[in-house]
Design a protein around this motif. Sequence first.
Motif, PDB file in Angstrom:
ATOM      1  N   ILE A  53       0.911  -1.082   0.116  1.00 52.24           N
ATOM      2  CA  ILE A  53       0.110   0.130   0.208  1.00 52.24           C
ATOM      3  C   ILE A  53       1.044   1.327   0.000  1.00 52.24           C
ATOM      4  CG2 ILE A  53      -1.930   1.440   0.984  1.00 52.24           C
ATOM      5  CD1 ILE A  53      -2.643  -1.264   2.328  1.00 52.24           C
ATOM      6  N   PHE A  54       2.352   1.196   0.527  1.00 51.23           N
ATOM      7  CA  PHE A  54       2.539   2.339   0.882  1.00 51.23           C
ATOM      8  C   PHE A  54       3.570   2.997  -0.395  1.00 51.23           C
ATOM      9  CE2 PHE A  54       3.371   4.710   5.344  1.00 51.23           C
ATOM     10  CZ  PHE A  54       2.555   3.770   6.641  1.00 51.23           C
ATOM     11  N   ALA A  55       4.233   1.519  -0.903  1.00 50.39           N
ATOM     12  CA  ALA A  55       4.522   1.912  -2.572  1.00 50.39           C
ATOM     13  C   ALA A  55       3.771   2.492  -3.407  1.00 50.39           C
ATOM     14  CB  ALA A  55       5.063   0.685  -2.795  1.00 50.39           C
ATOM     15  N   ARG A  56       2.269   1.968  -3.341  1.00 50.99           N
ATOM     16  CA  ARG A  56       1.716   1.648  -4.403  1.00 50.99           C
ATOM     17  C   ARG A  56       0.823   3.497  -4.470  1.00 50.99           C
ATOM     18  NH1 ARG A  56      -1.306  -3.572  -6.444  1.00 50.99           N
ATOM     19  NH2 ARG A  56       0.029  -4.755  -6.072  1.00 50.99           N
ATOM     20  N   GLU A  57       0.276   3.288  -3.097  1.00 46.79           N
ATOM     21  CA  GLU A  57      -0.050   4.914  -3.408  1.00 46.79           C
ATOM     22  C   GLU A  57       0.012   5.583  -2.439  1.00 46.79           C
ATOM     23  OE1 GLU A  57      -4.360   2.902  -2.539  1.00 46.79           O
ATOM     24  OE2 GLU A  57      -3.344   1.042  -1.957  1.00 46.79           O
ATOM     25  N   GLY A  58       1.327   5.406  -1.354  1.00 47.68           N
ATOM     26  CA  GLY A  58       1.448   6.249  -0.223  1.00 47.68           C
ATOM     27  C   GLY A  58       1.239   6.063   0.664  1.00 47.68           C
ATOM     28  N   GLU A  59       1.817   7.218   1.519  1.00 45.73           N
ATOM     29  CA  GLU A  59       1.013   6.759   3.564  1.00 45.73           C
ATOM     30  C   GLU A  59       0.218   8.053   3.057  1.00 45.73           C
ATOM     31  OE1 GLU A  59       3.807   8.588   6.294  1.00 45.73           O
ATOM     32  OE2 GLU A  59       2.459   8.671   7.722  1.00 45.73           O
ATOM     33  N   ALA A  60       0.087   8.744   2.382  1.00 46.05           N
ATOM     34  CA  ALA A  60      -1.682   9.431   2.680  1.00 46.05           C
ATOM     35  C   ALA A  60      -2.803   8.387   2.672  1.00 46.05           C
ATOM     36  CB  ALA A  60      -1.738  10.475   1.938  1.00 46.05           C
ATOM     37  N   ALA A  61      -2.618   7.771   1.288  1.00 46.27           N
ATOM     38  CA  ALA A  61      -3.769   6.389   1.112  1.00 46.27           C
ATOM     39  C   ALA A  61      -4.009   5.540   2.448  1.00 46.27           C
ATOM     40  CB  ALA A  61      -3.406   6.111   0.041  1.00 46.27           C
ATOM     41  N   PHE A  62      -2.569   5.058   2.286  1.00 43.89           N
ATOM     42  CA  PHE A  62      -3.054   4.063   4.211  1.00 43.89           C
ATOM     43  C   PHE A  62      -3.333   4.762   5.347  1.00 43.89           C
ATOM     44  CE2 PHE A  62      -0.895   3.397   7.793  1.00 43.89           C
ATOM     45  CZ  PHE A  62      -1.098   1.595   8.018  1.00 43.89           C
ATOM     46  N   ARG A  63      -3.322   5.849   5.338  1.00 43.21           N
ATOM     47  CA  ARG A  63      -3.874   6.862   6.487  1.00 43.21           C
ATOM     48  C   ARG A  63      -5.860   7.193   6.533  1.00 43.21           C
ATOM     49  NH1 ARG A  63      -0.074   5.736  10.308  1.00 43.21           N
ATOM     50  NH2 ARG A  63       2.024   6.035   9.265  1.00 43.21           N
ATOM     51  N   ASP A  64      -5.548   6.777   5.181  1.00 40.75           N
ATOM     52  CA  ASP A  64      -7.140   7.040   4.669  1.00 40.75           C
ATOM     53  C   ASP A  64      -8.139   5.525   4.995  1.00 40.75           C
ATOM     54  OD1 ASP A  64      -7.521   9.329   4.299  1.00 40.75           O
ATOM     55  OD2 ASP A  64      -7.258   9.250   1.858  1.00 40.75           O
ATOM     56  N   TYR A  65      -7.699   4.709   4.786  1.00 34.73           N
ATOM     57  CA  TYR A  65      -8.103   3.720   4.896  1.00 34.73           C
ATOM     58  C   TYR A  65      -7.556   2.722   6.443  1.00 34.73           C
ATOM     59  CZ  TYR A  65      -6.260   2.642  -0.074  1.00 34.73           C
ATOM     60  OH  TYR A  65      -6.719   3.066  -1.282  1.00 34.73           O
ATOM     61  N   GLU A  66      -6.758   3.073   6.928  1.00 33.63           N
ATOM     62  CA  GLU A  66      -6.244   2.976   9.096  1.00 33.63           C
ATOM     63  C   GLU A  66      -7.390   3.291   9.573  1.00 33.63           C
ATOM     64  OE1 GLU A  66      -2.984   5.523  10.657  1.00 33.63           O
ATOM     65  OE2 GLU A  66      -2.566   3.761  11.588  1.00 33.63           O
ATOM     66  N   THR A  67      -8.206   5.177   8.388  1.00 34.45           N
ATOM     67  CA  THR A  67      -9.157   5.570   9.229  1.00 34.45           C
ATOM     68  C   THR A  67     -10.308   4.836   9.108  1.00 34.45           C
ATOM     69  OG1 THR A  67      -8.234   8.132   9.653  1.00 34.45           O
ATOM     70  CG2 THR A  67     -10.305   7.768   9.964  1.00 34.45           C
ATOM     71  N   GLU A  68     -10.700   4.957   8.086  1.00 28.63           N
ATOM     72  CA  GLU A  68     -11.957   3.930   7.121  1.00 28.63           C
ATOM     73  C   GLU A  68     -11.837   2.975   8.147  1.00 28.63           C
ATOM     74  OE1 GLU A  68     -11.365   5.261   3.153  1.00 28.63           O
ATOM     75  OE2 GLU A  68     -11.696   2.953   3.283  1.00 28.63           O
ATOM     76  N   ALA A  69     -11.094   1.751   7.869  1.00 27.39           N
ATOM     77  CA  ALA A  69     -10.871   0.207   9.535  1.00 27.39           C
ATOM     78  C   ALA A  69     -10.885   0.597  10.504  1.00 27.39           C
ATOM     79  CB  ALA A  69      -9.678   0.040   8.954  1.00 27.39           C
ATOM     80  N   LEU A  70     -10.659   2.624  11.449  1.00 24.56           N
ATOM     81  CA  LEU A  70     -11.345   2.292  12.874  1.00 24.56           C
ATOM     82  C   LEU A  70     -12.358   2.263  13.644  1.00 24.56           C
ATOM     83  CD1 LEU A  70      -9.548   2.584  15.755  1.00 24.56           C
ATOM     84  CD2 LEU A  70      -9.042   4.786  14.497  1.00 24.56           C
ATOM     85  N   CYS A  71     -13.243   3.400  11.985  1.00 27.15           N
ATOM     86  CA  CYS A  71     -14.255   3.324  12.301  1.00 27.15           C
ATOM     87  C   CYS A  71     -15.184   2.591  12.082  1.00 27.15           C
ATOM     88  CB  CYS A  71     -14.548   4.531  10.816  1.00 27.15           C
ATOM     89  SG  CYS A  71     -14.147   6.495  11.551  1.00 27.15           S
ATOM     90  N   SER A  72     -14.950   1.020  11.333  1.00 28.69           N
ATOM     91  CA  SER A  72     -15.521   0.365  11.026  1.00 28.69           C
ATOM     92  C   SER A  72     -15.721  -0.601  12.092  1.00 28.69           C
ATOM     93  CB  SER A  72     -15.561  -0.387   9.712  1.00 28.69           C
ATOM     94  OG  SER A  72     -13.828  -1.607   9.943  1.00 28.69           O
ATOM     95  N   LEU A  73     -14.977  -0.245  13.137  1.00 29.81           N
ATOM     96  CA  LEU A  73     -15.155  -1.226  14.022  1.00 29.81           C
ATOM     97  C   LEU A  73     -16.206  -0.862  15.396  1.00 29.81           C
ATOM     98  CD1 LEU A  73     -11.117  -1.401  15.125  1.00 29.81           C
ATOM     99  CD2 LEU A  73     -12.588  -3.190  13.359  1.00 29.81           C
ATOM    100  N   ALA A  74     -16.634   0.940  14.754  1.00 30.37           N
ATOM    101  CA  ALA A  74     -17.643   0.627  15.754  1.00 30.37           C
ATOM    102  C   ALA A  74     -18.688  -0.080  15.908  1.00 30.37           C
ATOM    103  CB  ALA A  74     -18.844   1.903  15.127  1.00 30.37           C
ATOM    104  N   GLY A  75     -19.440  -0.262  17.860  1.00 33.19           N
ATOM    105  CA  GLY A  75     -20.196  -1.089  17.520  1.00 33.19           C
ATOM    106  C   GLY A  75     -19.290  -2.862  18.772  1.00 33.19           C
ATOM    107  N   ARG A  99     -14.285   7.060  21.429  1.00 33.70           N
ATOM    108  CA  ARG A  99     -15.344   5.777  21.463  1.00 33.70           C
ATOM    109  C   ARG A  99     -15.175   4.326  21.514  1.00 33.70           C
ATOM    110  NH1 ARG A  99     -17.122  10.103  17.039  1.00 33.70           N
ATOM    111  NH2 ARG A  99     -16.404   8.075  16.087  1.00 33.70           N
ATOM    112  N   LEU A 100     -14.378   4.099  21.381  1.00 33.48           N
ATOM    113  CA  LEU A 100     -14.375   2.252  21.201  1.00 33.48           C
ATOM    114  C   LEU A 100     -14.120   2.145  22.757  1.00 33.48           C
ATOM    115  CD1 LEU A 100     -12.388   1.661  18.366  1.00 33.48           C
ATOM    116  CD2 LEU A 100     -14.309   0.296  18.871  1.00 33.48           C
ATOM    117  N   GLY A 101     -12.849   2.839  23.835  1.00 33.90           N
ATOM    118  CA  GLY A 101     -12.781   2.142  25.061  1.00 33.90           C
ATOM    119  C   GLY A 101     -11.737   3.429  24.912  1.00 33.90           C
ATOM    120  N   ILE A 102     -11.154   2.651  26.353  1.00 33.05           N
ATOM    121  CA  ILE A 102     -10.095   2.805  27.023  1.00 33.05           C
ATOM    122  C   ILE A 102      -8.764   3.095  26.349  1.00 33.05           C
ATOM    123  CG2 ILE A 102     -10.090   1.219  28.801  1.00 33.05           C
ATOM    124  CD1 ILE A 102      -9.366   3.356  30.514  1.00 33.05           C
ATOM    125  N   VAL A 103      -8.470   4.324  25.598  1.00 35.70           N
ATOM    126  CA  VAL A 103      -7.050   4.023  25.162  1.00 35.70           C
ATOM    127  C   VAL A 103      -5.298   4.248  25.944  1.00 35.70           C
ATOM    128  CG1 VAL A 103      -5.544   5.437  23.636  1.00 35.70           C
ATOM    129  CG2 VAL A 103      -7.914   5.688  23.836  1.00 35.70           C
TER     130      VAL A 103
END
Length: 178
Positions: A53-75, A99-103
């Motif tokens: 992902i880093f090599a093909r799309e760069g860090e910015a894309a990875f960060r977007d995927y990371e945020t999406e994955a994190l938000c998908s954990l709601a519930g 929102r998920l819990g204790i950090v």
Amino acid sequence: MCNPSEERNIVLIGFMGAGKSTVGRELERLAGLQLVDLDTEIIRRQGRSIPEIFAREGEAAFRDYETEALCSLAGLQRAVVATGGGVIGRQENWEAMRRLGIVVYLQASWETLRERLADSQGRPLGDPAADVNQVKALWDRRRPLYAQADLTVETDFEDAAGVARRILRLLAVGGENC
Ligand code: S3P
């Protein structure tokens, strides 16, 4: 402190090599929590490895995927979430984590991290063999962000099982008083 409800998951943050996945596995084993590894979740959702992902799309894309994955954990319930070291860089990630819990911040000294990262692979931003000063500078920049966690746990002097037991004691998860 008493874990107030079943929805209060444990979210582990910390620099690469801090032991988030290893401590997460111990929390799974000791407390019967479901382990969710955010990097694994990103890989599953994108169908590609993190270096790819880093090599093909760069860090910015990875960060977007990371945020999406994190938000998908709601519930999520009764889980421990092992995040990636850079998750602390976005305010919206903090909101999702809280929102998920204790950090919980797994803190380690630079010496410990450097040693643990020495033969690690698959970390585009954490290869000390490539440029150790750059990795150290990243750690320095991130430290104040990690410090915003609800709880900080020192990891230099104990193995992963010991760290996990300490977290459980501090949170009294499933403890008699809960
Ligand atoms: C990163 C840490 C990695 C992974 C990615 C980026 C970072 O996770 O998310 O390579 O920016 O610190 P680990 O902390 O589990 O190595």
